[in-house]
Design a protein around this motif. Structure first.
Motif, PDB file in Angstrom:
ATOM      1  N   ASN A   1      12.462  14.006  -5.478  1.00 19.96           N
ATOM      2  CA  ASN A   1      13.176  14.913  -4.588  1.00 19.96           C
ATOM      3  C   ASN A   1      14.549  14.369  -4.186  1.00 19.96           C
ATOM      4  O   ASN A   1      15.554  15.026  -4.406  1.00 19.96           O
ATOM      5  N   CYS A   2      14.588  13.166  -3.613  1.00 20.57           N
ATOM      6  CA  CYS A   2      15.866  12.640  -3.099  1.00 20.57           C
ATOM      7  C   CYS A   2      16.507  11.614  -4.026  1.00 20.57           C
ATOM      8  O   CYS A   2      17.668  11.263  -3.850  1.00 20.57           O
ATOM      9  N   GLY A   3      15.763  11.093  -5.002  1.00 18.77           N
ATOM     10  CA  GLY A   3      16.317  10.150  -5.963  1.00 18.77           C
ATOM     11  C   GLY A   3      16.338   8.700  -5.526  1.00 18.77           C
ATOM     12  O   GLY A   3      16.762   7.833  -6.286  1.00 18.77           O
ATOM     13  N   VAL A   4      15.875   8.402  -4.328  1.00 16.31           N
ATOM     14  CA  VAL A   4      15.928   7.027  -3.827  1.00 16.31           C
ATOM     15  C   VAL A   4      14.832   6.178  -4.465  1.00 16.31           C
ATOM     16  O   VAL A   4      13.669   6.573  -4.525  1.00 16.31           O
TER      17      VAL A   4
ATOM     18  N   ARG B   1       0.846  -1.195   0.000  1.00 19.30           N
ATOM     19  CA  ARG B   1       0.000   0.000   0.000  1.00 19.30           C
ATOM     20  C   ARG B   1       0.877   1.239   0.000  1.00 19.30           C
ATOM     21  O   ARG B   1       1.687   1.431   0.910  1.00 19.30           O
ATOM     22  N   LEU B   2       0.749   2.045  -1.034  1.00 20.90           N
ATOM     23  CA  LEU B   2       1.451   3.323  -1.106  1.00 20.90           C
ATOM     24  C   LEU B   2       0.728   4.283  -0.168  1.00 20.90           C
ATOM     25  O   LEU B   2      -0.453   4.556  -0.338  1.00 20.90           O
ATOM     26  N   VAL B   3       1.428   4.775   0.845  1.00 22.65           N
ATOM     27  CA  VAL B   3       0.838   5.644   1.866  1.00 22.65           C
ATOM     28  C   VAL B   3       0.895   7.105   1.430  1.00 22.65           C
ATOM     29  O   VAL B   3      -0.050   7.859   1.622  1.00 22.65           O
ATOM     30  N   SER B   4       2.014   7.499   0.846  1.00 22.25           N
ATOM     31  CA  SER B   4       2.153   8.886   0.393  1.00 22.25           C
ATOM     32  C   SER B   4       3.208   8.978  -0.701  1.00 22.25           C
ATOM     33  O   SER B   4       4.032   8.088  -0.864  1.00 22.25           O
ATOM     34  N   GLY B   5       3.144  10.068  -1.438  1.00 21.29           N
ATOM     35  CA  GLY B   5       4.176  10.367  -2.417  1.00 21.29           C
ATOM     36  C   GLY B   5       3.955   9.865  -3.819  1.00 21.29           C
ATOM     37  O   GLY B   5       4.872   9.944  -4.642  1.00 21.29           O
ATOM     38  N   GLY B   6       2.774   9.370  -4.126  1.00 23.70           N
ATOM     39  CA  GLY B   6       2.521   8.911  -5.489  1.00 23.70           C
ATOM     40  C   GLY B   6       2.797   9.986  -6.523  1.00 23.70           C
ATOM     41  O   GLY B   6       3.287   9.701  -7.612  1.00 23.70           O
ATOM     42  N   ASP B   7       2.522  11.229  -6.156  1.00 26.13           N
ATOM     43  CA  ASP B   7       2.771  12.344  -7.071  1.00 26.13           C
ATOM     44  C   ASP B   7       4.245  12.702  -7.176  1.00 26.13           C
ATOM     45  O   ASP B   7       4.652  13.444  -8.066  1.00 26.13           O
ATOM     46  N   ARG B   8       5.068  12.170  -6.281  1.00 22.62           N
ATOM     47  CA  ARG B   8       6.517  12.431  -6.296  1.00 22.62           C
ATOM     48  C   ARG B   8       7.306  11.347  -7.025  1.00 22.62           C
ATOM     49  O   ARG B   8       8.502  11.480  -7.230  1.00 22.62           O
ATOM     50  N   LEU B   9       6.639  10.259  -7.376  1.00 16.54           N
ATOM     51  CA  LEU B   9       7.331   9.147  -8.030  1.00 16.54           C
ATOM     52  C   LEU B   9       7.572   9.438  -9.500  1.00 16.54           C
ATOM     53  O   LEU B   9       6.708   9.941 -10.211  1.00 16.54           O
TER      54      LEU B   9
ATOM     55  N   LEU C   1      10.868   2.863 -10.000  1.00 12.47           N
ATOM     56  CA  LEU C   1      10.297   4.104  -9.488  1.00 12.47           C
ATOM     57  C   LEU C   1      11.255   4.746  -8.496  1.00 12.47           C
ATOM     58  O   LEU C   1      11.893   4.061  -7.704  1.00 12.47           O
ATOM     59  N   PHE C   2      11.328   6.067  -8.533  1.00 15.06           N
ATOM     60  CA  PHE C   2      12.213   6.778  -7.615  1.00 15.06           C
ATOM     61  C   PHE C   2      11.591   8.109  -7.237  1.00 15.06           C
ATOM     62  O   PHE C   2      10.776   8.675  -7.969  1.00 15.06           O
ATOM     63  N   CYS C   3      11.976   8.632  -6.077  1.00 16.25           N
ATOM     64  CA  CYS C   3      11.472   9.904  -5.589  1.00 16.25           C
ATOM     65  C   CYS C   3      12.127  11.038  -6.370  1.00 16.25           C
ATOM     66  O   CYS C   3      13.357  11.084  -6.492  1.00 16.25           O
TER      67      CYS C   3
END
Length: 133
Positions: A75-78, A50-58, A71-73
């Motif tokens: 913002n931080c690239g992780v 379950r994706l809790v947050s950040g779907g728009d950041r992926l 998939l990576f963030c």
């Protein structure tokens, strides 16, 4: 026995919950992206993720056959997880074991590791050398 782990990227923008049993096994692969990222992964069934947050950041990166969504963030690239729809085992999520925020050192040390020869598209066999993975 499955346990619910919380995982995230470095900045915390992308967060998820994953039900998995680390004692059932994890894996490392020698394909080009896993080698460069030194990935250590565990398979999670899609119903147990379950994706809790950040779907728009992926952001998504795909290469070769394009079957895996790396998939990576933004913002931080992780890259804390990837999605795949494998023709043999069906859809699954591969979570980065290193991104499981609440996995204890003891659980990580005890988790068995399998090795795959992704460099040669041999996911049924280990590469000849694994010490560098």
């Amino acid at each position: 026995m499955k346990k619910i782990y919380r995982g995230s990227c470095h900045c915390g923008a992308v967060a998820y919950e994953a039900g998995l049993d680390l004692s059932a096994g994890t894996f490392k692969c020698n394909c080009s992206i896993c080698r460069k990222k030194r990935s250590w992964l565990a398979v999670v069934q899609t119903d147990d993720f379950r994706l809790v947050s950040g779907g728009d950041r992926l952001r998504k990166y795909q290469f070769a056959s394009g079957s895996i969504q790396h998939l990576f963030c933004e913002n931080c690239g992780v890259a804390s997880f990837a999605r795949n729809d494998n023709e043999t085992i069906g859809p699954f999520i591969a979570v980065a074991v290193s991104c499981l925020d609440d996995a204890s050192a003891e659980e990580l040390a005890a988790a068995p590791i399998a090795y795959f020869d992704g460099m040669h598209d041999r996911y049924d066999a280990a590469p000849a050398e694994t010490r560098h993975l």
